[in-house]
Design a protein around this motif. Structure first.
Motif, PDB file in Angstrom:
ATOM      1  N   UNK A 115       6.092  -3.299   5.051  1.00 36.32           N
ATOM      2  CA  UNK A 115       5.878  -4.030   6.071  1.00 36.32           C
ATOM      3  C   UNK A 115       5.761  -5.372   5.420  1.00 36.32           C
ATOM      4  N   UNK A 116       6.201  -6.414   6.101  1.00 39.21           N
ATOM      5  CA  UNK A 116       6.180  -7.943   5.368  1.00 39.21           C
ATOM      6  C   UNK A 116       5.324  -8.661   6.400  1.00 39.21           C
ATOM      7  N   UNK A 117       4.511  -9.372   5.986  1.00 40.15           N
ATOM      8  CA  UNK A 117       3.524 -10.072   6.517  1.00 40.15           C
ATOM      9  C   UNK A 117       3.217 -11.363   5.698  1.00 40.15           C
ATOM     10  N   UNK A 118       3.650 -12.638   6.445  1.00 35.52           N
ATOM     11  CA  UNK A 118       3.336 -13.952   5.801  1.00 35.52           C
ATOM     12  C   UNK A 118       3.886 -14.020   4.350  1.00 35.52           C
ATOM     13  N   UNK A 119       4.965 -13.421   4.183  1.00 32.70           N
ATOM     14  CA  UNK A 119       5.636 -13.222   2.779  1.00 32.70           C
ATOM     15  C   UNK A 119       5.387 -12.388   1.742  1.00 32.70           C
ATOM     16  N   UNK A 120       4.245 -11.643   2.296  1.00 35.35           N
ATOM     17  CA  UNK A 120       3.744 -10.347   1.160  1.00 35.35           C
ATOM     18  C   UNK A 120       4.276  -9.068   1.833  1.00 35.35           C
ATOM     19  N   UNK A 121       4.943  -8.165   0.946  1.00 37.79           N
ATOM     20  CA  UNK A 121       5.204  -6.834   1.240  1.00 37.79           C
ATOM     21  C   UNK A 121       4.262  -5.984   0.915  1.00 37.79           C
ATOM     22  N   UNK A 122       4.205  -4.949   2.044  1.00 38.08           N
ATOM     23  CA  UNK A 122       2.870  -4.026   1.718  1.00 38.08           C
ATOM     24  C   UNK A 122       4.052  -2.273   1.890  1.00 38.08           C
ATOM     25  N   UNK A 123       3.900  -1.582   0.963  1.00 33.72           N
ATOM     26  CA  UNK A 123       4.539  -0.457   1.155  1.00 33.72           C
ATOM     27  C   UNK A 123       3.505   0.581   1.768  1.00 33.72           C
ATOM     28  N   UNK A 124       3.889   1.196   2.700  1.00 35.63           N
ATOM     29  CA  UNK A 124       3.249   2.303   3.377  1.00 35.63           C
ATOM     30  C   UNK A 124       4.069   3.521   3.513  1.00 35.63           C
ATOM     31  N   UNK A 125       3.223   4.572   3.174  1.00 40.27           N
ATOM     32  CA  UNK A 125       3.546   5.955   3.293  1.00 40.27           C
ATOM     33  C   UNK A 125       2.674   6.775   4.038  1.00 40.27           C
ATOM     34  N   UNK A 126       2.833   8.079   4.371  1.00 41.06           N
ATOM     35  CA  UNK A 126       2.060   8.795   5.351  1.00 41.06           C
ATOM     36  C   UNK A 126       0.754   8.651   4.949  1.00 41.06           C
ATOM     37  N   UNK A 127      -0.113   8.430   6.147  1.00 38.98           N
ATOM     38  CA  UNK A 127      -1.528   8.145   6.255  1.00 38.98           C
ATOM     39  C   UNK A 127      -2.104   6.726   6.212  1.00 38.98           C
ATOM     40  N   UNK A 128      -1.099   5.947   5.845  1.00 45.16           N
ATOM     41  CA  UNK A 128      -1.492   4.450   5.853  1.00 45.16           C
ATOM     42  C   UNK A 128      -1.689   3.885   7.553  1.00 45.16           C
ATOM     43  N   UNK A 129      -2.579   2.859   7.427  1.00 44.09           N
ATOM     44  CA  UNK A 129      -2.845   2.094   8.643  1.00 44.09           C
ATOM     45  C   UNK A 129      -2.678   0.604   8.391  1.00 44.09           C
TER      46      UNK A 129
END
Length: 147
Positions: free
Chosen positions: A69-83
């Motif tokens: 996920x990219x939000x306002x220039x920040x990348x967030x890596x999400x795997x199973x179980x992430x919200x």
């Protein structure tokens, strides 16, 4: 109209919509819930929407796979179980990782996502995407691309 109980099973799901290469199944729209909307999203590797914003909150729960996920220039890596939750007006995008992703998305009471996804499926599902058409559809339903 009074809200009624809702029970959906894989056998009764509506047809999955083709939205920019993702399969999006509407599990509950605003008419059914008298408020929020719920979607099952299945995206192959590399799929996902470009940066955009809309007039409703949106949350994602990842069941399987990897998504960035990219939000306002920040990348967030999400795997199973992430919200992940994005308030209305937040610029965001995501890209499905290797092997694709399966996740649930939930939108707030102001959502027009089911209408947006249905219009994209009916009017702009070819790849590569018809960007001017996507912009026009987004404008119709309270979403803006490339912001």
């Amino acid at each position: 109209m009074e809200s009624q109980p809702l029970f959906v099973t894989p056998q009764t799901y509506a047809r999955a919509l083709n939205v920019l290469g993702e399969k999006i199944t509407v599990l509950a729209d605003r008419a059914a819930t008298q408020g929020y909307e719920v979607f099952l999203q299945q995206g192959p590797e590399g799929s996902g929407p470009p940066p955009h914003t809309h007039e409703w909150d949106e949350s994602f729960y990842v069941f399987a796979g990897h998504v960035e996920f990219n939000c306002n220039g920040t990348t967030l890596a999400a795997t199973a179980g992430a919200f992940v939750h994005f308030p209305a007006g937040t610029v965001h995008s995501f890209r499905c990782g290797p092997g694709g992703v399966e996740m649930l998305s939930i939108t707030s009471h102001t959502s027009q996502a089911a209408n947006l996804f249905t219009a994209i499926d009916h009017e702009a599902s070819s790849m590569p995407p018809d960007v001017p058409k996507l912009v026009e559809i987004g404008t119709r339903y309270g979403a803006r691309l490339g912001v």
